[in-house]
Write a protein that holds these residues in place. Sequence first.
Motif, mmCIF file in Angstrom:
data_model
loop_
_atom_site.group_PDB
_atom_site.id
_atom_site.type_symbol
_atom_site.label_atom_id
_atom_site.label_comp_id
_atom_site.label_asym_id
_atom_site.label_seq_id
_atom_site.Cartn_x
_atom_site.Cartn_y
_atom_site.Cartn_z
ATOM 1 N N GLU A 105 -7.695 10.500 -13.267
ATOM 2 C CA GLU A 105 -7.706 9.752 -14.684
ATOM 3 C C GLU A 105 -7.776 7.868 -13.736
ATOM 4 O O GLU A 105 -8.780 7.977 -14.489
ATOM 5 C CB GLU A 105 -6.681 9.808 -15.375
ATOM 6 N N ARG A 106 -7.064 8.015 -12.987
ATOM 7 C CA ARG A 106 -7.061 6.543 -12.096
ATOM 8 C C ARG A 106 -7.593 6.508 -11.137
ATOM 9 O O ARG A 106 -8.395 5.460 -9.888
ATOM 10 C CB ARG A 106 -5.842 5.863 -11.981
ATOM 11 N N LYS A 107 -8.600 7.467 -10.821
ATOM 12 C CA LYS A 107 -9.521 7.706 -9.879
ATOM 13 C C LYS A 107 -9.244 7.446 -8.531
ATOM 14 O O LYS A 107 -9.554 7.074 -7.545
ATOM 15 C CB LYS A 107 -10.898 6.581 -9.908
ATOM 16 N N ILE A 108 -8.079 7.616 -8.291
ATOM 17 C CA ILE A 108 -6.712 7.468 -6.992
ATOM 18 C C ILE A 108 -7.053 8.251 -5.875
ATOM 19 O O ILE A 108 -7.264 9.984 -6.119
ATOM 20 C CB ILE A 108 -5.308 7.164 -7.530
ATOM 21 N N PRO A 109 -7.126 8.183 -5.019
ATOM 22 C CA PRO A 109 -7.932 9.523 -3.891
ATOM 23 C C PRO A 109 -6.258 11.127 -3.912
ATOM 24 O O PRO A 109 -5.248 10.430 -3.917
ATOM 25 C CB PRO A 109 -7.788 9.334 -2.842
ATOM 26 N N LEU A 110 -6.244 11.945 -4.480
ATOM 27 C CA LEU A 110 -5.231 13.364 -4.276
ATOM 28 C C LEU A 110 -5.481 14.120 -3.605
ATOM 29 O O LEU A 110 -6.829 14.979 -2.833
ATOM 30 C CB LEU A 110 -5.723 13.674 -5.686
ATOM 31 N N ARG A 170 1.051 -1.075 0.111
ATOM 32 C CA ARG A 170 0.024 0.054 0.504
ATOM 33 C C ARG A 170 0.653 0.907 -0.158
ATOM 34 O O ARG A 170 1.599 1.911 0.759
ATOM 35 C CB ARG A 170 -0.892 -0.295 1.283
ATOM 36 N N VAL A 171 0.934 1.902 -1.042
ATOM 37 C CA VAL A 171 2.107 3.332 -1.037
ATOM 38 C C VAL A 171 1.057 4.311 -1.579
ATOM 39 O O VAL A 171 0.054 4.499 -2.044
ATOM 40 C CB VAL A 171 2.870 2.873 -2.901
ATOM 41 N N VAL A 172 1.903 5.568 -0.954
ATOM 42 C CA VAL A 172 1.559 6.815 -1.172
ATOM 43 C C VAL A 172 2.263 7.571 -1.903
ATOM 44 O O VAL A 172 3.431 7.379 -1.321
ATOM 45 C CB VAL A 172 1.546 7.949 0.572
ATOM 46 N N ILE A 173 2.116 7.789 -2.943
ATOM 47 C CA ILE A 173 3.225 8.599 -3.619
ATOM 48 C C ILE A 173 3.135 10.038 -3.305
ATOM 49 O O ILE A 173 1.445 10.634 -3.504
ATOM 50 C CB ILE A 173 2.648 9.258 -4.949
ATOM 51 N N VAL A 193 -1.942 2.173 -5.004
ATOM 52 C CA VAL A 193 -1.567 3.280 -4.880
ATOM 53 C C VAL A 193 -2.816 3.835 -4.044
ATOM 54 O O VAL A 193 -3.793 4.136 -4.440
ATOM 55 C CB VAL A 193 -0.644 4.402 -6.499
ATOM 56 N N VAL A 194 -2.232 4.082 -2.696
ATOM 57 C CA VAL A 194 -3.737 4.936 -1.449
ATOM 58 C C VAL A 194 -4.157 6.081 -1.951
ATOM 59 O O VAL A 194 -4.996 6.378 -1.407
ATOM 60 C CB VAL A 194 -3.874 3.432 -0.617
ATOM 61 N N ALA A 195 -3.049 6.225 -1.871
ATOM 62 C CA ALA A 195 -2.886 8.326 -2.209
ATOM 63 C C ALA A 195 -2.456 8.735 -3.263
ATOM 64 O O ALA A 195 -1.221 8.297 -2.348
ATOM 65 C CB ALA A 195 -3.714 8.906 -0.894
ATOM 66 N N VAL A 196 -2.409 10.142 -3.764
ATOM 67 C CA VAL A 196 -1.207 10.995 -4.190
ATOM 68 C C VAL A 196 -1.163 11.601 -3.371
ATOM 69 O O VAL A 196 -2.399 13.134 -3.694
ATOM 70 C CB VAL A 196 -1.523 10.833 -5.644
ATOM 71 N N PHE A 197 -0.480 12.548 -3.165
ATOM 72 C CA PHE A 197 -0.193 14.106 -3.043
ATOM 73 C C PHE A 197 0.590 15.038 -3.435
ATOM 74 O O PHE A 197 1.893 14.741 -4.169
ATOM 75 C CB PHE A 197 0.703 14.294 -1.275
ATOM 76 N N LEU A 225 -1.436 16.003 8.464
ATOM 77 C CA LEU A 225 -1.214 14.187 9.429
ATOM 78 C C LEU A 225 -2.421 13.605 9.456
ATOM 79 O O LEU A 225 -2.026 12.538 9.508
ATOM 80 C CB LEU A 225 -0.740 14.482 10.888
ATOM 81 N N GLU A 226 -3.292 13.881 9.429
ATOM 82 C CA GLU A 226 -4.421 12.596 10.054
ATOM 83 C C GLU A 226 -4.582 12.012 8.729
ATOM 84 O O GLU A 226 -4.740 10.843 8.796
ATOM 85 C CB GLU A 226 -5.414 13.987 10.134
ATOM 86 N N THR A 227 -4.871 13.005 7.390
ATOM 87 C CA THR A 227 -5.116 12.060 6.860
ATOM 88 C C THR A 227 -4.441 10.735 6.036
ATOM 89 O O THR A 227 -4.243 10.200 5.665
ATOM 90 C CB THR A 227 -4.718 13.202 5.397
ATOM 91 N N MET A 228 -2.635 11.299 5.994
ATOM 92 C CA MET A 228 -1.629 10.203 6.018
ATOM 93 C C MET A 228 -1.647 9.034 6.993
ATOM 94 O O MET A 228 -1.385 8.272 6.470
ATOM 95 C CB MET A 228 -0.169 10.999 6.336
ATOM 96 N N GLU A 229 -2.093 9.382 8.650
ATOM 97 C CA GLU A 229 -2.650 8.283 9.014
ATOM 98 C C GLU A 229 -3.411 7.405 9.059
ATOM 99 O O GLU A 229 -4.133 6.296 9.359
ATOM 100 C CB GLU A 229 -3.087 9.006 10.756
ATOM 101 N N MET A 230 -4.647 8.212 8.343
ATOM 102 C CA MET A 230 -6.138 7.157 8.038
ATOM 103 C C MET A 230 -5.568 6.448 6.142
ATOM 104 O O MET A 230 -6.125 5.233 6.506
ATOM 105 C CB MET A 230 -7.012 8.914 7.370
#
Length: 329
Positions: free
Chosen positions: A68-73, A21-24, A45-49, A85-90
């Motif tokens: 385009e890939r409907k990844i949470p942004l 489970r990767v965050v970019i 990829v669980v989210a992109v920042f 910080l709370e978003t990353m924890e979640m």
Amino acid sequence: MNRMGGLSTHLFFDCVGFFMRVVIIGQRIFGRAVLEAFLSRGDEVVAVFVAPEKENARPDALKTSALERKIPLFQFESLSSKAALETMEMLKADIAVMAYVIQFVPREFTRIPAHGTILFHPSLLPRHRGPSAVNWAIVCGEQETGVTVFRPTDEMDEGPVILQKTVPIHPDDTAGTLYYDRLLPIGVQTLLETADRVVSGNYEEKPQDTHAGSYESWLRESDARINWGSHVNQVYNLIRGCNPSPGAWVAHGQEKIVILECRKVLYRRFQDVRGKVGTILAADNDSFSVGVQGGEIRVLTVRTASGNKMGAGEFMQRSGLTVGMEFGR
């Protein structure tokens, strides 16, 4: 790839059905390439920042790909904020990957994923810390550079190194060819390999010598002004290292002319010298040569103040330049 009991980590993860489970965290073309690489091998990829864009800026490549890939942004003004910080924890990520990041990322944020965060830098740290590492390696006349993946800290590019790979700088490389042809693809693969090592636990961190290496800030337009009185090698390296951006330039009349493509000619003997430094010594339909210390710069392509890119021969005709005239100041 890293080896574990005779299996690469990627194959190891495939065999046990484990996918990360990767965050970019990143921007631009490199961020997009890293996103696509993790997705293509089956990681989630669980989210992109992405840093918020400036007004009227082009759509960011990583942001567009995530949407385009409907990844949470997420686009936080500050990654130190409580909301970030709370978003990353979640997200409950296994690992976060920083891929071309200009926005400050605090250590508190990077430590939240289960296996922390890894960061890419396009040089062999501790050499060329800072935001214009690719440019400065060429401007400084180096024959090799590379990529480093390391642990981020709150200091600029000073965290412990996990993995490095070396690439050659070819004699006629520009910042563009070096980055897009070699550093970008090798950088993506090195991030994948490092992520596998970190999540598997089969890695070590090597502290940097903070008194070694170098730090350079942005290579700016003011740094890119050509001095024809410098040695031919210095002028040539400056032009290569500034191509495509910020562009090495001279002032010609009231206009700033950027030299993009060129070649160098080294004088071997006194008899080779053809004229004064800063003057046009020869010309043909496709190029013109300017005298510098120790040789000549054969100009092939320029960019005018209006942004138009054109061949050197066409530029000479339009600007009225002839052999024997001074070019730039």
